[in-house]
Motif scaffolding. Structure first.
Motif, PDB file in Angstrom:
ATOM      1  N   GLY A 123       0.829  -1.201   0.000  1.00  8.61           N
ATOM      2  CA  GLY A 123       0.000   0.000   0.000  1.00  8.61           C
ATOM      3  C   GLY A 123       0.860   1.245   0.000  1.00  8.61           C
ATOM      4  O   GLY A 123       1.457   1.588   1.013  1.00  8.61           O
ATOM      5  N   THR A 124       0.983   1.886  -1.133  1.00  7.30           N
ATOM      6  CA  THR A 124       1.676   3.185  -1.217  1.00  7.30           C
ATOM      7  C   THR A 124       1.341   3.839  -2.547  1.00  7.30           C
ATOM      8  O   THR A 124       1.226   3.145  -3.565  1.00  7.30           O
ATOM      9  CB  THR A 124       3.215   3.039  -1.094  1.00  7.30           C
ATOM     10  OG1 THR A 124       3.821   4.279  -1.521  1.00  7.30           O
ATOM     11  CG2 THR A 124       3.798   1.932  -1.940  1.00  7.30           C
ATOM     12  N   ILE A 125       1.209   5.150  -2.524  1.00  5.42           N
ATOM     13  CA  ILE A 125       0.922   5.861  -3.779  1.00  5.42           C
ATOM     14  C   ILE A 125       2.152   5.858  -4.694  1.00  5.42           C
ATOM     15  O   ILE A 125       2.056   6.212  -5.855  1.00  5.42           O
ATOM     16  CB  ILE A 125       0.460   7.319  -3.536  1.00  5.42           C
ATOM     17  CG1 ILE A 125       1.550   8.145  -2.826  1.00  5.42           C
ATOM     18  CG2 ILE A 125      -0.843   7.358  -2.779  1.00  5.42           C
ATOM     19  CD1 ILE A 125       1.274   9.646  -2.816  1.00  5.42           C
ATOM     20  N   VAL A 149       4.869  16.641  -8.012  1.00  5.61           N
ATOM     21  CA  VAL A 149       4.144  15.403  -7.723  1.00  5.61           C
ATOM     22  C   VAL A 149       4.962  14.573  -6.727  1.00  5.61           C
ATOM     23  O   VAL A 149       6.188  14.564  -6.767  1.00  5.61           O
ATOM     24  CB  VAL A 149       3.924  14.611  -9.047  1.00  5.61           C
ATOM     25  CG1 VAL A 149       3.092  13.365  -8.808  1.00  5.61           C
ATOM     26  CG2 VAL A 149       3.268  15.495 -10.105  1.00  5.61           C
ATOM     27  N   MET A 150       4.269  13.860  -5.838  1.00  4.60           N
ATOM     28  CA  MET A 150       4.961  13.029  -4.838  1.00  4.60           C
ATOM     29  C   MET A 150       5.580  11.775  -5.462  1.00  4.60           C
ATOM     30  O   MET A 150       5.501  11.581  -6.670  1.00  4.60           O
ATOM     31  CB  MET A 150       3.987  12.622  -3.741  1.00  4.60           C
ATOM     32  CG  MET A 150       3.801  13.668  -2.679  1.00  4.60           C
ATOM     33  SD  MET A 150       2.768  13.000  -1.363  1.00  4.60           S
ATOM     34  CE  MET A 150       3.102  14.158  -0.055  1.00  4.60           C
ATOM     35  N   GLY A 151       6.122  10.910  -4.633  1.00  9.18           N
ATOM     36  CA  GLY A 151       6.695   9.659  -5.135  1.00  9.18           C
ATOM     37  C   GLY A 151       8.095   9.396  -4.628  1.00  9.18           C
ATOM     38  O   GLY A 151       8.695   8.383  -4.935  1.00  9.18           O
ATOM     39  N   ARG A 152       8.632  10.378  -3.909  1.00 13.34           N
ATOM     40  CA  ARG A 152       9.997  10.298  -3.363  1.00 13.34           C
ATOM     41  C   ARG A 152      11.035   9.956  -4.442  1.00 13.34           C
ATOM     42  O   ARG A 152      11.163  10.720  -5.376  1.00 13.34           O
ATOM     43  CB  ARG A 152      10.041   9.307  -2.187  1.00 13.34           C
ATOM     44  CG  ARG A 152      11.164   9.615  -1.284  1.00 13.34           C
ATOM     45  CD  ARG A 152      11.146   9.191   0.125  1.00 13.34           C
ATOM     46  NE  ARG A 152      12.333   9.797   0.715  1.00 13.34           N
ATOM     47  CZ  ARG A 152      12.340  10.924   1.416  1.00 13.34           C
ATOM     48  NH1 ARG A 152      11.224  11.557   1.677  1.00 13.34           N
ATOM     49  NH2 ARG A 152      13.472  11.430   1.855  1.00 13.34           N
ATOM     50  N   GLN A 157      -2.788  14.392  -2.859  1.00 15.46           N
ATOM     51  CA  GLN A 157      -2.711  13.128  -3.606  1.00 15.46           C
ATOM     52  C   GLN A 157      -3.048  11.914  -2.753  1.00 15.46           C
ATOM     53  O   GLN A 157      -3.278  10.838  -3.269  1.00 15.46           O
ATOM     54  CB  GLN A 157      -1.290  12.940  -4.150  1.00 15.46           C
ATOM     55  CG  GLN A 157      -0.943  13.961  -5.184  1.00 15.46           C
ATOM     56  CD  GLN A 157       0.555  14.124  -5.324  1.00 15.46           C
ATOM     57  OE1 GLN A 157       1.133  13.754  -6.327  1.00 15.46           O
ATOM     58  NE2 GLN A 157       1.184  14.671  -4.306  1.00 15.46           N
ATOM     59  N   ARG A 158      -2.982  12.086  -1.438  1.00 16.63           N
ATOM     60  CA  ARG A 158      -3.233  10.932  -0.574  1.00 16.63           C
ATOM     61  C   ARG A 158      -4.625  10.975   0.045  1.00 16.63           C
ATOM     62  O   ARG A 158      -4.914  10.207   0.944  1.00 16.63           O
ATOM     63  CB  ARG A 158      -2.187  10.895   0.541  1.00 16.63           C
ATOM     64  CG  ARG A 158      -0.815  10.570   0.028  1.00 16.63           C
ATOM     65  CD  ARG A 158       0.091  10.130   1.140  1.00 16.63           C
ATOM     66  NE  ARG A 158       0.143  11.093   2.206  1.00 16.63           N
ATOM     67  CZ  ARG A 158       1.259  11.406   2.860  1.00 16.63           C
ATOM     68  NH1 ARG A 158       2.393  10.848   2.524  1.00 16.63           N
ATOM     69  NH2 ARG A 158       1.239  12.264   3.829  1.00 16.63           N
ATOM     70  N   ALA A 159      -5.445  11.890  -0.433  1.00 11.54           N
ATOM     71  CA  ALA A 159      -6.742  12.044   0.228  1.00 11.54           C
ATOM     72  C   ALA A 159      -7.863  12.308  -0.768  1.00 11.54           C
ATOM     73  O   ALA A 159      -8.795  13.031  -0.461  1.00 11.54           O
ATOM     74  CB  ALA A 159      -6.652  13.199   1.210  1.00 11.54           C
TER      75      ALA A 159
HETATM   76  O1  F6P Z   1       5.450   7.203   0.470  1.00  7.10           O
HETATM   77  C1  F6P Z   1       4.341   7.978   0.225  1.00  7.10           C
HETATM   78  C2  F6P Z   1       4.672   9.436   0.277  1.00  7.10           C
HETATM   79  O2  F6P Z   1       3.490  10.128   0.018  1.00  7.10           O
HETATM   80  C3  F6P Z   1       5.810   9.894  -0.638  1.00  7.10           C
HETATM   81  O3  F6P Z   1       5.391  10.035  -1.964  1.00  7.10           O
HETATM   82  C4  F6P Z   1       6.194  11.182   0.037  1.00  7.10           C
HETATM   83  O4  F6P Z   1       7.526  11.582  -0.241  1.00  7.10           O
HETATM   84  C5  F6P Z   1       6.058  10.831   1.486  1.00  7.10           C
HETATM   85  O5  F6P Z   1       5.094   9.805   1.573  1.00  7.10           O
HETATM   86  C6  F6P Z   1       5.655  12.006   2.299  1.00  7.10           C
HETATM   87  O6  F6P Z   1       5.359  11.629   3.576  1.00  7.10           O
HETATM   88  P1  F6P Z   1       4.980  12.675   4.693  1.00  7.10           P
HETATM   89  O7  F6P Z   1       3.865  13.523   4.156  1.00  7.10           O
HETATM   90  O8  F6P Z   1       4.578  11.832   5.829  1.00  7.10           O
HETATM   91  O9  F6P Z   1       6.197  13.468   4.913  1.00  7.10           O
END
Ligand code: F6P
Length: 359
Positions: A109-111, A153-156, A267-269
């Motif tokens: 489970g991860t975006i 955009v997120m994704g690290r 993006q997570r909500a």
């Molecule tokens: O791993 C999911 C994620 O949304 C990454 O894309 C992002 O870098 C990280 O978590 C951010 O986490 P937080 O908002 O807890 O700092």
């Protein structure tokens, strides 16, 4: 995430098991934030963003003492099987517990879609929907207001989510002009030149950049600006401010009108943009995880394997978690164009089936 939690709870209860929820991940385990879960607890949760069980990063659980205490607490609460929903860091913890005799099964489970061995991770395509929707909106206003918009955009360290922004291109949206992924070193000067060149052809530009892009020496672009240096319990820097740094850079260098848009936690909500594939696959993996745990499997993760593209169909398999923990799945180099400014058709064919269908 909630769809997966719901699946685990409902499948567990219907198999005659007692189901407990642990709040705030390993942190909650160590603090014994453990509650009985009923079907009522998971009703009306399927389209809620975030997670009803909360989430946390826990430094103590990275130590042997923390892991041993975690295993002890599981035994004390009569936990025979633990379903861990998360990414590679969570699975590394699951593997430690498995080694200490606690049966653990992982659910991806991860975006970020960055988990090895699985085709898909829960949350990815709902997050893609948000990025696509944002680009669609920003494209129109960038056109009318003749400006250069940079969308972060997120994704690290993985570019799946940013690359999937290309899917916004269609009959009524031009999509992004440029896409920069974290898998390739980012060259600020070449970026400026590219924008200058495009501005000779058109008056509005939309760029999708990953929060994790880095220069050749490994510095995150967001660190070049004035962003706050927040570091989490694992020592990971919070990545934020890439778009705003780049927007200021080109405004200064070229003098064009710019805007930075950081999608961040939106993006997570995105329950309004929840994807059908997400919900269905969460149900599939959650159910498969309970079945595996009930059968006494341990140190494993349920993965999704694509069976067909059209119609898109996935099946589940169970793999050893040690093959997956701490192994990031990154976008292959040949799925990005030579210049490093856009994804290729192979990338698009891979991600397009994932975003089919509304809830
Ligand atoms: O791993 C999911 C994620 O949304 C990454 O894309 C992002 O870098 C990280 O978590 C951010 O986490 P937080 O908002 O807890 O700092």
């Amino acid at each position: 995430m909630n769809a997966a939690i719901r699946a685990v709870v409902r499948r567990g209860l219907s198999s005659g098991l007692n189901v407990k929820g642990i709040y705030k991940g390993y942190n909650g385990l160590l603090n014994e934030e453990i509650v009985d879960m009923t079907a009522r607890d998971v009703s009306d949760t399927i389209e809620r963003g975030g997670t009803i069980l909360y989430t946390a990063r826990c430094a103590e659980f990275r130590t042997v003492e923390g892991q041993e205490r975690g295993a002890e607490i599981c035994r004390k609460h009569g936990i025979d099987g633990l379903v861990v929903i998360g990414g590679d860091g969570s699975f590394a913890g699951a593997q430690k517990l498995a080694n200490l005799g606690i049966n653990t099964i992982g659910v991806p489970g991860t975006i970020d879609l960055d988990i090895a061995c699985t085709e898909y991770t829960i949350g990815f395509d709902t997050a893609v929907n948000t990025a696509m929707e944002a680009i669609d909106k920003v494209r129109d206003t960038s056109t009318s207001h003749e400006r250069c918009s940079i969308i972060e955009v997120m994704g690290r360290n993985a570019g799946w989510l940013t690359g999937a922004a290309a899917l916004s291109k269609g009959e009524d949206c031009e999509g992004p002009d440029l896409i920069y992924l974290p898998e390739l070193p980012f060259d600020l000067q070449l970026f400026g030149e590219k924008i200058k060149q495009l501005l000779q052809e058109k008056t509005s530009i939309v760029v999708a950049v990953s929060e994790g892009i880095r220069t050749a020496d490994g510095t995150y672009v967001c660190e070049l600006g004035n962003s706050i240096d927040f570091v989490d319990a694992f020592g990971h820097k919070q990545l934020s401010g890439t778009a705003s740094y780049l927007a200021s850079y080109i405004a200064g260098e070229i003098g064009c009108k710019t805007r930075a848009i950081e999608l961040s936690t939106l993006q997570r909500a995105a329950s309004h943009a929840a994807s059908r594939v997400d919900i269905l696959e969460a149900y599939q993996v959650g159910g498969a995880a309970v079945k595996a745990a009930d059968e006494g499997d341990t140190g494993k993760m349920v993965v999704l394997k694509r069976l067909s593209d059209d119609p898109y169909q996935c099946g589940t398999e169970v793999k050893d978690v040690h093959k997956i923990a701490n192994d990031e799945k990154l976008v292959p180099r040949n799925w990005v164009n030579e210049e490093g400014t856009y994804v290729t058709n192979e990338f698009i064919s891979y991600v397009r089936p994932l975003i089919q269908g509304d809830v």
